[in-house]
Design a protein around this motif. Structure first.
Motif, mmCIF file in Angstrom:
data_model
loop_
_atom_site.group_PDB
_atom_site.id
_atom_site.type_symbol
_atom_site.label_atom_id
_atom_site.label_comp_id
_atom_site.label_asym_id
_atom_site.label_seq_id
_atom_site.Cartn_x
_atom_site.Cartn_y
_atom_site.Cartn_z
ATOM 1 N N ILE A 15 0.834 -1.198 0.000
ATOM 2 C CA ILE A 15 0.000 0.000 0.000
ATOM 3 C C ILE A 15 0.874 1.254 0.000
ATOM 4 C CG2 ILE A 15 -1.912 1.179 1.144
ATOM 5 C CD1 ILE A 15 -2.619 -1.706 0.472
ATOM 6 N N PRO A 16 0.758 2.127 -1.023
ATOM 7 C CA PRO A 16 1.452 3.416 -0.955
ATOM 8 C C PRO A 16 1.036 4.148 0.320
ATOM 9 C CG PRO A 16 0.581 3.066 -3.161
ATOM 10 C CD PRO A 16 0.028 1.960 -2.305
ATOM 11 N N TYR A 17 2.015 4.646 1.062
ATOM 12 C CA TYR A 17 1.751 5.204 2.392
ATOM 13 C C TYR A 17 2.686 6.400 2.546
ATOM 14 C CZ TYR A 17 0.597 4.616 7.442
ATOM 15 O OH TYR A 17 0.142 4.766 8.732
ATOM 16 N N GLY A 18 2.246 7.590 2.108
ATOM 17 C CA GLY A 18 3.151 8.737 2.085
ATOM 18 C C GLY A 18 4.285 8.449 1.117
ATOM 19 N N SER A 19 5.524 8.651 1.565
ATOM 20 C CA SER A 19 6.665 8.392 0.675
ATOM 21 C C SER A 19 7.193 6.968 0.834
ATOM 22 C CB SER A 19 7.787 9.394 0.957
ATOM 23 O OG SER A 19 8.237 9.222 2.283
ATOM 24 N N THR A 20 6.437 6.118 1.559
ATOM 25 C CA THR A 20 6.868 4.728 1.760
ATOM 26 C C THR A 20 5.809 3.786 1.188
ATOM 27 O OG1 THR A 20 5.757 4.474 3.886
ATOM 28 C CG2 THR A 20 7.982 5.370 3.938
ATOM 29 N N ILE A 21 6.097 2.490 1.246
ATOM 30 C CA ILE A 21 5.114 1.470 0.876
ATOM 31 C C ILE A 21 4.963 0.556 2.088
ATOM 32 C CG2 ILE A 21 4.569 -0.436 -0.695
ATOM 33 C CD1 ILE A 21 6.809 1.076 -2.500
ATOM 34 N N ALA A 22 3.734 0.454 2.569
ATOM 35 C CA ALA A 22 3.464 -0.410 3.725
ATOM 36 C C ALA A 22 3.121 -1.807 3.218
ATOM 37 C CB ALA A 22 2.312 0.154 4.544
ATOM 38 N N VAL A 23 3.715 -2.823 3.843
ATOM 39 C CA VAL A 23 3.441 -4.213 3.470
ATOM 40 C C VAL A 23 2.665 -4.875 4.608
ATOM 41 C CG1 VAL A 23 4.439 -6.413 2.750
ATOM 42 C CG2 VAL A 23 5.605 -4.272 2.163
ATOM 43 N N TYR A 24 1.438 -5.313 4.310
ATOM 44 C CA TYR A 24 0.570 -5.945 5.309
ATOM 45 C C TYR A 24 0.312 -7.392 4.937
ATOM 46 C CZ TYR A 24 -0.830 -1.197 6.751
ATOM 47 O OH TYR A 24 -0.847 0.105 7.191
ATOM 48 N N THR A 25 0.104 -8.252 5.942
ATOM 49 C CA THR A 25 -0.450 -9.578 5.643
ATOM 50 C C THR A 25 -1.955 -9.388 5.494
ATOM 51 O OG1 THR A 25 -0.575 -10.019 7.996
ATOM 52 C CG2 THR A 25 1.297 -10.958 6.826
ATOM 53 N N GLY A 38 -3.837 -8.761 9.017
ATOM 54 C CA GLY A 38 -3.771 -7.314 9.200
ATOM 55 C C GLY A 38 -2.467 -6.816 9.790
ATOM 56 N N GLU A 39 -1.459 -7.681 9.838
ATOM 57 C CA GLU A 39 -0.190 -7.298 10.461
ATOM 58 C C GLU A 39 0.629 -6.427 9.515
ATOM 59 O OE1 GLU A 39 3.610 -9.737 12.320
ATOM 60 O OE2 GLU A 39 1.916 -10.835 11.503
ATOM 61 N N LEU A 40 1.163 -5.333 10.045
ATOM 62 C CA LEU A 40 2.068 -4.484 9.260
ATOM 63 C C LEU A 40 3.461 -5.114 9.346
ATOM 64 C CD1 LEU A 40 2.820 -1.938 7.686
ATOM 65 C CD2 LEU A 40 3.100 -0.750 9.850
ATOM 66 N N ILE A 41 3.936 -5.652 8.213
ATOM 67 C CA ILE A 41 5.200 -6.401 8.225
ATOM 68 C C ILE A 41 6.396 -5.459 8.164
ATOM 69 C CG2 ILE A 41 6.592 -8.051 6.912
ATOM 70 C CD1 ILE A 41 4.238 -9.359 8.170
ATOM 71 N N THR A 42 6.330 -4.490 7.248
ATOM 72 C CA THR A 42 7.478 -3.592 7.061
ATOM 73 C C THR A 42 7.047 -2.358 6.293
ATOM 74 O OG1 THR A 42 9.751 -3.460 6.220
ATOM 75 C CG2 THR A 42 8.198 -4.682 4.877
ATOM 76 N N MET A 43 7.880 -1.334 6.308
ATOM 77 C CA MET A 43 7.689 -0.149 5.481
ATOM 78 C C MET A 43 8.888 -0.065 4.540
ATOM 79 S SD MET A 43 4.920 1.340 6.748
ATOM 80 C CE MET A 43 4.739 3.085 6.865
ATOM 81 N N LEU A 44 8.624 -0.022 3.252
ATOM 82 C CA LEU A 44 9.715 0.070 2.272
ATOM 83 C C LEU A 44 10.023 1.544 2.023
ATOM 84 C CD1 LEU A 44 8.453 -2.654 -0.241
ATOM 85 C CD2 LEU A 44 10.104 -2.921 1.605
ATOM 86 N N ARG A 45 11.254 1.953 2.388
ATOM 87 C CA ARG A 45 11.623 3.372 2.267
ATOM 88 C C ARG A 45 12.664 3.553 1.179
ATOM 89 N NH1 ARG A 45 9.468 5.301 7.054
ATOM 90 N NH2 ARG A 45 9.203 3.625 8.599
ATOM 91 N N GLY A 46 12.485 4.569 0.343
ATOM 92 C CA GLY A 46 13.432 4.815 -0.738
ATOM 93 C C GLY A 46 13.010 5.977 -1.615
ATOM 94 N N HIS A 47 11.714 6.225 -1.695
ATOM 95 C CA HIS A 47 11.239 7.362 -2.490
ATOM 96 C C HIS A 47 11.405 8.661 -1.711
ATOM 97 C CE1 HIS A 47 9.560 5.471 -6.078
ATOM 98 N NE2 HIS A 47 9.042 4.523 -5.318
ATOM 99 N N TYR A 48 11.481 9.775 -2.457
ATOM 100 C CA TYR A 48 11.648 11.089 -1.826
ATOM 101 C C TYR A 48 10.322 11.824 -1.686
ATOM 102 C CZ TYR A 48 16.421 10.149 -3.257
ATOM 103 O OH TYR A 48 17.630 9.562 -3.440
#
Length: 374
Positions: A286-296, A300-310
């Motif tokens: 899920i796009p989440y601000g400048s990150t991407i949230a990864v959920y099961t 409903g568990e938030l596994i990680t936030m992928l950070r790299g975009h500005y």
């Protein structure tokens, strides 16, 4: 592999867009070619395959519909989609009130559909064999169905009260369509039926509708601006500007009540998110601000936030053959997220540290080797 997704240091996607990237799509035939659509109206076609065979490489843009192209979209491209059955055709829709059907080989439009308002979203069924309908969500509350065969807008689905921000065909039943609107509602339709609407999803599962003031079923307490079926078509994920994501049983229309916590979403238009395919458990990206949230998806568990975009992430797309993810952002970049390679354990180390009797029998193989037979 999905649990170890990280920004790929060895793979770049050639930077062509001079403005934000709104939409990405990878063709389902080979999983090799990717389309992107930008807020400057430009469409780019990439080859994701590493032809150089070097560890570090750039995914090259094969061609683009740039600003100088006679048929370029006048405004922001909101959705691009490959024709589901071969790469000879793709579709794009835009705030310039058009949906264009492109011949990939000539990069010329084979057909153009015109609408009264801006187009937020369109979708072709991934499984249809008996129809060639493209569902289109526009500024009008009416959902339009365009027929590729006849070249005309054949049906209109009436029932929403405000603009339709996202549309998605079921990957399980070729006549079932889900639509999401700014009126807080998600509707499921059978496009063969004259009345059309099968159900309007209700976040309270009918509990509140006994009081007349709450009689109208709403899926979210805000604009519903994203929806995506799971790959088996049994469930539907929706996302709204109430900062909630909901998972629905697509056959009963029931809210499964999975709690994903707060899923920040301030997008004024459609939000393009993705689900994994062939993983266990399945994930949502899920796009989440400048990150991407990864959920099961199912817990409903938030596994990680992928950070790299500005800057704000607008879209992401999953590549199921290699469990890779691509994301597009307002920062004009497309990033590739790939599973981290695990360090191999040297042979001698693994044998000394793991005496055979400690191996879980589930991990032992049952093959005989030639040594045993002798």
């Amino acid at each position: 592999r999905v649990l170890s997704l990280e920004l790929n240091k060895d793979r770049d996607v050639e930077r062509i867009h001079g403005s934000g990237i709104n939409t990405l799509d990878i063709e389902p035939v080979e999983g090799r070619y990717m389309l992107s659509g930008g807020s400057d109206g430009i469409i780019v076609l990439y080859d994701l395959e590493n032809l150089s065979r070097k560890p570090s490489y750039t995914c090259k843009a094969l061609c683009s519909v740039g600003r100088s192209h006679p048929h370029v979209h006048g405004f922001s491209v909101e959705t691009v989609q490959w024709y589901p059955h071969d790469t000879g055709m793709f579709t794009s829709s835009s705030f310039d009130k058009t949906l264009k059907i492109w011949d990939t080989n000539t990069l010329q439009p084979a057909d153009v559909f015109h609408f009264e308002g801006t187009v937020y979203s369109h979708h072709m069924s991934p499984v249809a064999t008996k129809h060639c309908l493209i569902a289109v969500g526009t500024k009008s509350p009416k959902v339009q169905l365009c027929d590729l065969k006849s070249g005309s807008c054949s049906h209109i689905l009436q029932g929403h009260r405000q603009e339709v921000l996202a549309v998605s065909w079921s990957p399980r039943h070729e006549y079932i369509l889900a639509t999401a609107s700014a009126d807080s509602r998600v509707k499921l339709w059978d496009v063969r039926r004259s009345s059309g609407c099968l159900s309007t999803l209700d976040q309270h599962n009918g509990e509140k509708s006994k009081a007349s003031s709450e009689a109208a079923n709403t899926a979210h307490n805000g604009r519903v601006n994203g929806l995506c079926y799971t790959n088996d078509g049994l469930h539907l994920l929706t996302i709204g500007t109430d900062d909630r994501m909901r998972l629905w049983n697509s056959s009963t229309g029931e809210n499964t009540l999975v709690n994903y916590g707060k899923v920040c979403n301030a997008s004024r238009k459609g939000l393009k998110f993705a689900v994994s395919c062939g993983c266990n458990p399945e994930f949502a990206f899920i796009p989440y601000g400048s990150t991407i949230a990864v959920y099961t998806i199912f817990t409903g568990e938030l596994i990680t936030m992928l950070r790299g975009h500005y800057s704000t992430v607008n879209c992401c797309v999953f590549q199921p053959n290699f469990q890779e993810l691509y994301s597009g952002s307002k920062d004009c970049n497309i990033l590739a997220w790939v599973p981290a390679l695990r360090e191999p354990i040297p042979d001698d180390a693994s044998e000394t540290s793991l005496p055979q009797q400690h191996l879980n029998p589930a991990y032992e193989d049952a093959w005989s080797t030639s040594d045993d037979e002798g």
